[in-house]
Motif scaffolding. Structure first.
Motif, PDB file in Angstrom:
ATOM      1  N   PRO A   9       0.831  -1.206   0.000  1.00 49.31           N
ATOM      2  CA  PRO A   9       0.000   0.000   0.000  1.00 49.31           C
ATOM      3  C   PRO A   9       0.862   1.251   0.000  1.00 49.31           C
ATOM      4  CG  PRO A   9       0.074  -0.952   2.197  1.00 49.31           C
ATOM      5  CD  PRO A   9       0.776  -1.923   1.293  1.00 49.31           C
ATOM      6  N   PHE A  10       0.340   2.330  -0.592  1.00 52.24           N
ATOM      7  CA  PHE A  10       1.100   3.581  -0.612  1.00 52.24           C
ATOM      8  C   PHE A  10       1.088   4.209   0.773  1.00 52.24           C
ATOM      9  CE2 PHE A  10       0.964   8.276  -1.150  1.00 52.24           C
ATOM     10  CZ  PHE A  10       2.285   8.439  -1.542  1.00 52.24           C
ATOM     11  N   SER A  32       7.527  -4.565  -2.686  1.00 47.08           N
ATOM     12  CA  SER A  32       7.776  -5.751  -1.877  1.00 47.08           C
ATOM     13  C   SER A  32       8.853  -6.596  -2.557  1.00 47.08           C
ATOM     14  CB  SER A  32       6.495  -6.567  -1.722  1.00 47.08           C
ATOM     15  OG  SER A  32       6.138  -7.162  -2.967  1.00 47.08           O
ATOM     16  N   SER A  33       9.437  -7.514  -1.813  1.00 47.94           N
ATOM     17  CA  SER A  33      10.431  -8.416  -2.392  1.00 47.94           C
ATOM     18  C   SER A  33       9.819  -9.236  -3.525  1.00 47.94           C
ATOM     19  CB  SER A  33      10.996  -9.336  -1.308  1.00 47.94           C
ATOM     20  OG  SER A  33      11.951 -10.222  -1.843  1.00 47.94           O
ATOM     21  N   ASP A  34       8.576  -9.669  -3.343  1.00 44.06           N
ATOM     22  CA  ASP A  34       7.889 -10.440  -4.382  1.00 44.06           C
ATOM     23  C   ASP A  34       7.695  -9.611  -5.649  1.00 44.06           C
ATOM     24  OD1 ASP A  34       7.740 -12.689  -2.848  1.00 44.06           O
ATOM     25  OD2 ASP A  34       5.637 -12.437  -2.265  1.00 44.06           O
ATOM     26  N   GLU A  35       7.340  -8.332  -5.486  1.00 42.25           N
ATOM     27  CA  GLU A  35       7.153  -7.465  -6.654  1.00 42.25           C
ATOM     28  C   GLU A  35       8.461  -7.286  -7.404  1.00 42.25           C
ATOM     29  OE1 GLU A  35       3.434  -4.528  -5.480  1.00 42.25           O
ATOM     30  OE2 GLU A  35       5.399  -4.117  -4.607  1.00 42.25           O
ATOM     31  N   CYS A  36       9.560  -7.098  -6.671  1.00 44.99           N
ATOM     32  CA  CYS A  36      10.878  -6.972  -7.310  1.00 44.99           C
ATOM     33  C   CYS A  36      11.204  -8.221  -8.123  1.00 44.99           C
ATOM     34  CB  CYS A  36      11.959  -6.757  -6.253  1.00 44.99           C
ATOM     35  SG  CYS A  36      11.860  -5.178  -5.372  1.00 44.99           S
ATOM     36  N   ASP A  37      11.014  -9.365  -7.512  1.00 46.05           N
ATOM     37  CA  ASP A  37      11.318 -10.623  -8.193  1.00 46.05           C
ATOM     38  C   ASP A  37      10.424 -10.824  -9.414  1.00 46.05           C
ATOM     39  OD1 ASP A  37      13.169 -11.065  -6.198  1.00 46.05           O
ATOM     40  OD2 ASP A  37      11.909 -12.473  -5.080  1.00 46.05           O
ATOM     41  N   HIS A  38       9.169 -10.409  -9.295  1.00 45.37           N
ATOM     42  CA  HIS A  38       8.222 -10.555 -10.401  1.00 45.37           C
ATOM     43  C   HIS A  38       8.659  -9.722 -11.609  1.00 45.37           C
ATOM     44  CE1 HIS A  38       4.341 -11.257 -12.354  1.00 45.37           C
ATOM     45  NE2 HIS A  38       4.258  -9.962 -12.577  1.00 45.37           N
ATOM     46  N   LEU A  39       9.088  -8.470 -11.368  1.00 46.58           N
ATOM     47  CA  LEU A  39       9.531  -7.611 -12.465  1.00 46.58           C
ATOM     48  C   LEU A  39      10.775  -8.190 -13.139  1.00 46.58           C
ATOM     49  CD1 LEU A  39       9.039  -4.007 -11.005  1.00 46.58           C
ATOM     50  CD2 LEU A  39       7.506  -5.312 -12.490  1.00 46.58           C
ATOM     51  N   ILE A  40      11.691  -8.726 -12.351  1.00 47.89           N
ATOM     52  CA  ILE A  40      12.895  -9.349 -12.920  1.00 47.89           C
ATOM     53  C   ILE A  40      12.510 -10.543 -13.788  1.00 47.89           C
ATOM     54  CG2 ILE A  40      14.999 -10.642 -12.369  1.00 47.89           C
ATOM     55  CD1 ILE A  40      15.297  -8.842  -9.886  1.00 47.89           C
ATOM     56  N   ALA A  86       0.064   2.629 -10.564  1.00 42.40           N
ATOM     57  CA  ALA A  86      -0.893   3.433  -9.798  1.00 42.40           C
ATOM     58  C   ALA A  86      -0.238   4.008  -8.541  1.00 42.40           C
ATOM     59  CB  ALA A  86      -2.103   2.579  -9.420  1.00 42.40           C
ATOM     60  N   ARG A  87       0.634   3.231  -7.910  1.00 41.43           N
ATOM     61  CA  ARG A  87       1.343   3.696  -6.710  1.00 41.43           C
ATOM     62  C   ARG A  87       2.297   4.838  -7.054  1.00 41.43           C
ATOM     63  NH1 ARG A  87       4.393  -1.044  -4.635  1.00 41.43           N
ATOM     64  NH2 ARG A  87       2.413  -2.000  -5.208  1.00 41.43           N
ATOM     65  N   ILE A  88       2.951   4.746  -8.205  1.00 40.72           N
ATOM     66  CA  ILE A  88       3.831   5.828  -8.654  1.00 40.72           C
ATOM     67  C   ILE A  88       3.028   7.111  -8.877  1.00 40.72           C
ATOM     68  CG2 ILE A  88       5.252   6.619 -10.603  1.00 40.72           C
ATOM     69  CD1 ILE A  88       6.241   3.709 -10.869  1.00 40.72           C
ATOM     70  N   ALA A  89       1.866   6.997  -9.517  1.00 42.07           N
ATOM     71  CA  ALA A  89       1.015   8.161  -9.765  1.00 42.07           C
ATOM     72  C   ALA A  89       0.559   8.797  -8.454  1.00 42.07           C
ATOM     73  CB  ALA A  89      -0.188   7.755 -10.619  1.00 42.07           C
ATOM     74  N   ALA A  90       0.240   7.962  -7.461  1.00 50.75           N
ATOM     75  CA  ALA A  90      -0.195   8.482  -6.166  1.00 50.75           C
ATOM     76  C   ALA A  90       0.937   9.225  -5.462  1.00 50.75           C
ATOM     77  CB  ALA A  90      -0.698   7.337  -5.291  1.00 50.75           C
TER      78      ALA A  90
END
Length: 269
Positions: A9-10, A32-40, A86-90
């Motif tokens: 969450p933002f 999150s660590s999961d988000e980082c791994d997902h992008l990689i 969306a988090r970046i925009a917020a």
């Protein structure tokens, strides 16, 4: 699909101001660590040699000033990417449509990006949404040594305390260490829309380990709309920003799309 990847969450309380010249902020745990791994994972099999924009033509060309490899995701490619956008925009108060697609970058031993500006020197790129206002640089991995983001012209370059854990490159300016999940936001334009030379920045060579990052560049007006208009113009269609369009710009229908909290001088657009 998220495939179990957790979303963060933002929370603006995680943001710390690093500098006013340039305006730069760090958000601890933006991903999150999961988000980082997902992008990689999304990028790993699609990497190509990174390019730079030629200052005269605006075309992408190879250059030894940038030796990383990278690729662009699609906007809202999946639920995880859409959540991050969306988090970046917020955080930035800049619309999602003003942003380019997220670029994933991979730096191996010795790879770097020499200091450069994210705003444009050529007119061709300025037509696509205007100058880049801001950059959000997300760190997707820790780096054992090196790989810092350095601002050679920053006001804090002489006062930042750096010990032996910082690379020699990082000591050439105000620097930020890559930490998995953190995000760095900095602005390339002043509030009056003039370009900020203090925003000069680079990626120091990786000394030990590897570096993964994700970059979101954000423009002064809709990047998506500009790309659509350019494609239509290239196909010979008449678009409302063309003064020769009957009933278009002459009728006052051509509108610039700007973030409402930015007051920009017409000459800068």
């Amino acid at each position: 699909m998220k495939t179990g990847t957790s979303s963060v969450p933002f929370d603006p309380t995680h943001v710390t101001q690093l500098s006013w010249r340039p305006r730069a902020f760090i958000y601890k745990g933006f991903l999150s660590s999961d988000e980082c791994d997902h992008l990689i994972t999304l990028a790993k099999d699609k990497l190509e040699k990174s390019m730079v924009a030629d200052n005269e033509s605006g075309k992408s060309v190879e250059s030894e000033v940038r030796t990383s490899s990278g690729m662009f995701l699609q906007k809202a490619q999946d639920e995880v990417v859409a959540d991050i956008e969306a988090r970046i925009a917020a955080w930035t108060f800049l619309p999602v449509e003003n942003g380019e697609s997220i670029q994933i970058l991979h730096y191996e031993h010795g790879q770097k990006y020499e200091p450069h500006f994210d705003y444009f020197h050529d007119k061709a790129n300025q037509q696509l949404g205007g100058h880049r206002i801001a950059t959000v640089l997300m760190y997707l991995s820790d780096v054992e040594s090196g790989g810092e983001t350095v601002f050679p012209n920053a006001e804090g370059r002489l006062s930042q305390v750096q010990d032996e854990s910082w690379s020699a490159c990082a000591k050439n300016g105000f620097a930020v260490k890559p930490r998995k999940g953190d995000a760095l936001l900095f602005f390339s334009l002043h509030p009056d829309a003039t370009t900020d030379t203090a925003s000069l920045h680079g990626s120091c060579p990786v000394i030990k380990g590897e570096k993964w990052s994700a970059t979101k560049w954000i423009h002064v007006r809709s990047f998506d709309r500009s790309k659509r208009l350019n494609r239509r113009a290239a196909m010979g269609e008449c678009v409302d920003e063309n003064e020769n369009c009957a009933g278009g710009a002459k009728a006052g229908n051509a509108k610039r799309i700007l973030p409402t909290w930015w007051v920009l001088e017409e000459k800068e657009l």
